[in-house]
Design a protein around this motif. Structure first.
Motif, PDB file in Angstrom:
ATOM      1  N   LEU A 138       0.859  -1.191   0.000  1.00 28.20           N
ATOM      2  CA  LEU A 138       0.000   0.000   0.000  1.00 28.20           C
ATOM      3  C   LEU A 138       0.892   1.237   0.000  1.00 28.20           C
ATOM      4  N   PRO A 139       0.390   2.377  -0.498  1.00 28.78           N
ATOM      5  CA  PRO A 139       1.211   3.593  -0.481  1.00 28.78           C
ATOM      6  C   PRO A 139       1.677   3.891   0.950  1.00 28.78           C
ATOM      7  N   PRO A 140       3.001   3.923   1.183  1.00 29.99           N
ATOM      8  CA  PRO A 140       3.487   4.100   2.554  1.00 29.99           C
ATOM      9  C   PRO A 140       2.997   5.385   3.209  1.00 29.99           C
ATOM     10  N   GLU A 141       2.802   6.435   2.400  1.00 32.66           N
ATOM     11  CA  GLU A 141       2.345   7.713   2.970  1.00 32.66           C
ATOM     12  C   GLU A 141       0.930   7.574   3.526  1.00 32.66           C
ATOM     13  N   LEU A 142       0.129   6.738   2.860  1.00 29.37           N
ATOM     14  CA  LEU A 142      -1.241   6.523   3.316  1.00 29.37           C
ATOM     15  C   LEU A 142      -1.233   5.694   4.596  1.00 29.37           C
ATOM     16  N   VAL A 143      -0.395   4.655   4.602  1.00 22.48           N
ATOM     17  CA  VAL A 143      -0.302   3.786   5.783  1.00 22.48           C
ATOM     18  C   VAL A 143       0.212   4.583   6.987  1.00 22.48           C
ATOM     19  N   SER A 144       1.221   5.431   6.740  1.00 23.27           N
ATOM     20  CA  SER A 144       1.775   6.184   7.887  1.00 23.27           C
ATOM     21  C   SER A 144       0.761   7.152   8.469  1.00 23.27           C
ATOM     22  N   ALA A 145      -0.138   7.632   7.624  1.00 23.03           N
ATOM     23  CA  ALA A 145      -1.119   8.609   8.132  1.00 23.03           C
ATOM     24  C   ALA A 145      -2.310   7.920   8.793  1.00 23.03           C
ATOM     25  N   ALA A 146      -2.455   6.608   8.562  1.00 23.35           N
ATOM     26  CA  ALA A 146      -3.668   5.916   9.024  1.00 23.35           C
ATOM     27  C   ALA A 146      -3.644   5.690  10.528  1.00 23.35           C
ATOM     28  N   ASP A 147      -4.808   5.802  11.144  1.00 19.57           N
ATOM     29  CA  ASP A 147      -4.937   5.437  12.555  1.00 19.57           C
ATOM     30  C   ASP A 147      -5.156   3.938  12.683  1.00 19.57           C
ATOM     31  N   ALA A 148      -5.731   3.340  11.648  1.00 27.15           N
ATOM     32  CA  ALA A 148      -5.932   1.887  11.655  1.00 27.15           C
ATOM     33  C   ALA A 148      -5.857   1.371  10.226  1.00 27.15           C
ATOM     34  N   VAL A 149      -5.104   0.283  10.062  1.00 30.68           N
ATOM     35  CA  VAL A 149      -5.032  -0.394   8.766  1.00 30.68           C
ATOM     36  C   VAL A 149      -5.699  -1.752   8.957  1.00 30.68           C
ATOM     37  N   VAL A 150      -6.723  -1.997   8.153  1.00 30.26           N
ATOM     38  CA  VAL A 150      -7.532  -3.205   8.301  1.00 30.26           C
ATOM     39  C   VAL A 150      -7.288  -4.119   7.108  1.00 30.26           C
ATOM     40  N   VAL A 151      -6.858  -5.338   7.383  1.00 27.06           N
ATOM     41  CA  VAL A 151      -6.726  -6.311   6.298  1.00 27.06           C
ATOM     42  C   VAL A 151      -7.916  -7.265   6.375  1.00 27.06           C
ATOM     43  N   LEU A 152      -8.670  -7.290   5.282  1.00 26.78           N
ATOM     44  CA  LEU A 152      -9.812  -8.204   5.220  1.00 26.78           C
ATOM     45  C   LEU A 152      -9.366  -9.546   4.682  1.00 26.78           C
ATOM     46  N   THR A 153      -9.868 -10.597   5.282  1.00 27.19           N
ATOM     47  CA  THR A 153      -9.593 -11.919   4.739  1.00 27.19           C
ATOM     48  C   THR A 153     -10.788 -12.815   4.993  1.00 27.19           C
ATOM     49  N   ARG A 154     -10.953 -13.787   4.131  1.00 24.04           N
ATOM     50  CA  ARG A 154     -11.925 -14.846   4.427  1.00 24.04           C
ATOM     51  C   ARG A 154     -11.229 -15.863   5.315  1.00 24.04           C
ATOM     52  N   SER A 155     -11.995 -16.826   5.809  1.00 25.44           N
ATOM     53  CA  SER A 155     -11.390 -17.790   6.734  1.00 25.44           C
ATOM     54  C   SER A 155     -10.979 -19.075   6.021  1.00 25.44           C
ATOM     55  N   THR A 156     -10.996 -19.046   4.684  1.00 28.15           N
ATOM     56  CA  THR A 156     -10.569 -20.234   3.934  1.00 28.15           C
ATOM     57  C   THR A 156      -9.043 -20.308   3.910  1.00 28.15           C
ATOM     58  N   LEU A 157      -8.551 -21.507   3.709  1.00 28.73           N
ATOM     59  CA  LEU A 157      -7.096 -21.675   3.636  1.00 28.73           C
ATOM     60  C   LEU A 157      -6.517 -20.840   2.491  1.00 28.73           C
ATOM     61  N   ARG A 158      -7.244 -20.798   1.376  1.00 22.62           N
ATOM     62  CA  ARG A 158      -6.746 -20.057   0.213  1.00 22.62           C
ATOM     63  C   ARG A 158      -6.599 -18.557   0.528  1.00 22.62           C
ATOM     64  N   SER A 159      -7.604 -18.010   1.157  1.00 16.83           N
ATOM     65  CA  SER A 159      -7.557 -16.590   1.480  1.00 16.83           C
ATOM     66  C   SER A 159      -6.484 -16.306   2.540  1.00 16.83           C
ATOM     67  N   LEU A 160      -6.390 -17.208   3.513  1.00 15.05           N
ATOM     68  CA  LEU A 160      -5.398 -16.995   4.582  1.00 15.05           C
ATOM     69  C   LEU A 160      -3.979 -17.140   4.048  1.00 15.05           C
ATOM     70  N   ALA A 161      -3.795 -18.084   3.104  1.00 10.75           N
ATOM     71  CA  ALA A 161      -2.458 -18.278   2.528  1.00 10.75           C
ATOM     72  C   ALA A 161      -2.022 -17.010   1.796  1.00 10.75           C
ATOM     73  N   ALA A 162      -2.942 -16.399   1.057  1.00  4.58           N
ATOM     74  CA  ALA A 162      -2.604 -15.163   0.336  1.00  4.58           C
ATOM     75  C   ALA A 162      -2.327 -14.038   1.325  1.00  4.58           C
ATOM     76  N   THR A 163      -3.129 -13.963   2.369  1.00  2.70           N
ATOM     77  CA  THR A 163      -2.939 -12.909   3.370  1.00  2.70           C
ATOM     78  C   THR A 163      -1.552 -13.034   4.003  1.00  2.70           C
ATOM     79  N   ARG A 164      -1.164 -14.272   4.273  1.00  3.02           N
ATOM     80  CA  ARG A 164       0.150 -14.484   4.882  1.00  3.02           C
ATOM     81  C   ARG A 164       1.282 -13.926   3.999  1.00  3.02           C
ATOM     82  N   LEU A 165       1.108 -14.003   2.681  1.00  6.50           N
ATOM     83  CA  LEU A 165       2.157 -13.513   1.781  1.00  6.50           C
ATOM     84  C   LEU A 165       2.342 -12.001   1.868  1.00  6.50           C
ATOM     85  N   TYR A 166       1.234 -11.304   2.070  1.00  5.84           N
ATOM     86  CA  TYR A 166       1.303  -9.841   1.964  1.00  5.84           C
ATOM     87  C   TYR A 166       1.422  -9.129   3.311  1.00  5.84           C
ATOM     88  N   LEU A 167       1.169  -9.873   4.390  1.00  6.76           N
ATOM     89  CA  LEU A 167       1.137  -9.186   5.690  1.00  6.76           C
ATOM     90  C   LEU A 167       2.478  -8.683   6.202  1.00  6.76           C
TER      91      LEU A 167
END
Ligand SMILES: Nc1ncnc2c1ncn2[C@@H]1O[C@H](COP(=O)(O)OP(=O)(O)OP(=O)(O)O)[C@@H](O)[C@H]1O
Ligand SMILES: [Mg+2]
Length: 261
Positions: A138-167
């Motif tokens: 994500l744009p670092p300037e946006l992240v630095s200004a944010a009070d909260a960054v929310v990552v949405l994920t489903r609870s499936t293995l596929r969604s969680l596996a992808a989330t793990r890559l980007y977190l």
């Protein structure tokens, strides 16, 4: 100064539907920003049913930035109404209009993020649909200004596996800011539950949004309300999400300003 950024790794878990729903149920005046760098006009064509953007949005703000106009004074002039509401102002800032225009925005994010933070003085909190995290993060300037960054994920293995890559990278960027990082789970228990996901990722699961395709289509696509939509578990879960997130960001704001809690 209450800026909440929502994003996801992959697989369209419902960032746009959740952002729209959260903005419609937000307990204060709110501005929803379509900050998806892979533009799809998802809110204008979806929830707003093909509304005319009247040339407003991030592209025009980039022009204002080039012309040296302070974005802080410009932002609200570039918004549309998200929904009529007697008690709250709910505005919408349209996003990029062509694939690739987001790249031209790299020098604008810092100024925009600051201006969004400062909308607090006009009484607005800001919810940004930042789309997918993507290879560049994500744009670092946006992240630095944010009070909260929310990552949405489903609870499936596929969604969680992808989330793990980007977190990890996102967690690093967020750690450099004063904001907080947390998860919102769409459709718990399919098969994993909130507690085990929180443990695995070592992040809080701030909220759980119900999996309800017909109800979610109201916010993602402007579909007709299914029966008893207002009382549905889906809307209740989004109201809860909005309240939880607004609590998190207002606490973070109080810590920064030193206001009493
Ligand atoms: N809580 C939910 N339950 C069931 N279906 C949902 C939910 N949230 C969103 N959806 C559906 O999933 C699809 C994708 O939703 P949406 O556009 O909000 O996802 P997204 O994460 O923004 O996707 P993209 O990565 O394309 O921007 C839509 O059909 C939407 O109605
Ligand atoms: Mg989206």
């Amino acid at each position: 100064m209450a800026l909440v950024v929502l994003a996801a790794a992959a697989g369209a878990p419902g960032v746009t539907a959740t952002s729209v729903g959260v903005a419609l149920l937000w307990p204060r005046d709110v501005l929803l920003v379509d900050g998806d760098r892979d533009p799809s006009q998802a809110v204008l064509a979806g929830f707003l049913q093909g509304a005319d953007g009247r040339g407003r949005g991030l592209v025009e703000l980039a022009r204002a930035h080039r012309e040296g106009r302070p974005l802080e004074q410009e932002v609200l002039h570039h918004t549309l109404e998200l929904a009529g509401d007697q008690h709250r102002r709910r505005l919408f800032l349209p996003g990029f209009t062509h694939p690739g225009t987001a790249r031209l925005f790299s020098r604008v994010w810092a100024d925009l993020a600051r201006s969004l933070q400062n909308l607090d003085t006009a009484g607005f909190d800001v919810v940004v649909d930042a789309g997918r995290i993507g290879a560049e993060g994500l744009p670092p300037e946006l992240v630095s200004a944010a009070d909260a960054v929310v990552v949405l994920t489903r609870s499936t293995l596929r969604s969680l596996a992808a989330t793990r890559l980007y977190l990890p990278e996102l967690a690093e960027t967020t750690a450099l800011s004063r904001g907080q990082l947390g998860l919102v789970l769409v459709g718990e228990g399919r098969p994993y539950g909130a507690r085990e996901i929180a443990q695995q990722f070592r992040l809080p699961v701030w909220s759980v949004v119900e999996d309800d395709p017909a109800a979610a289509a109201v916010f993602s696509d402007g579909a007709a309300h299914p029966r008893r939509f207002g009382q549905s578990g889906y809307v209740r879960s989004l109201r809860q999400t909005a309240e939880t997130l607004s609590g998190i960001v207002s606490r973070s704001r109080d810590l920064v300003t030193g206001a009493p809690r």
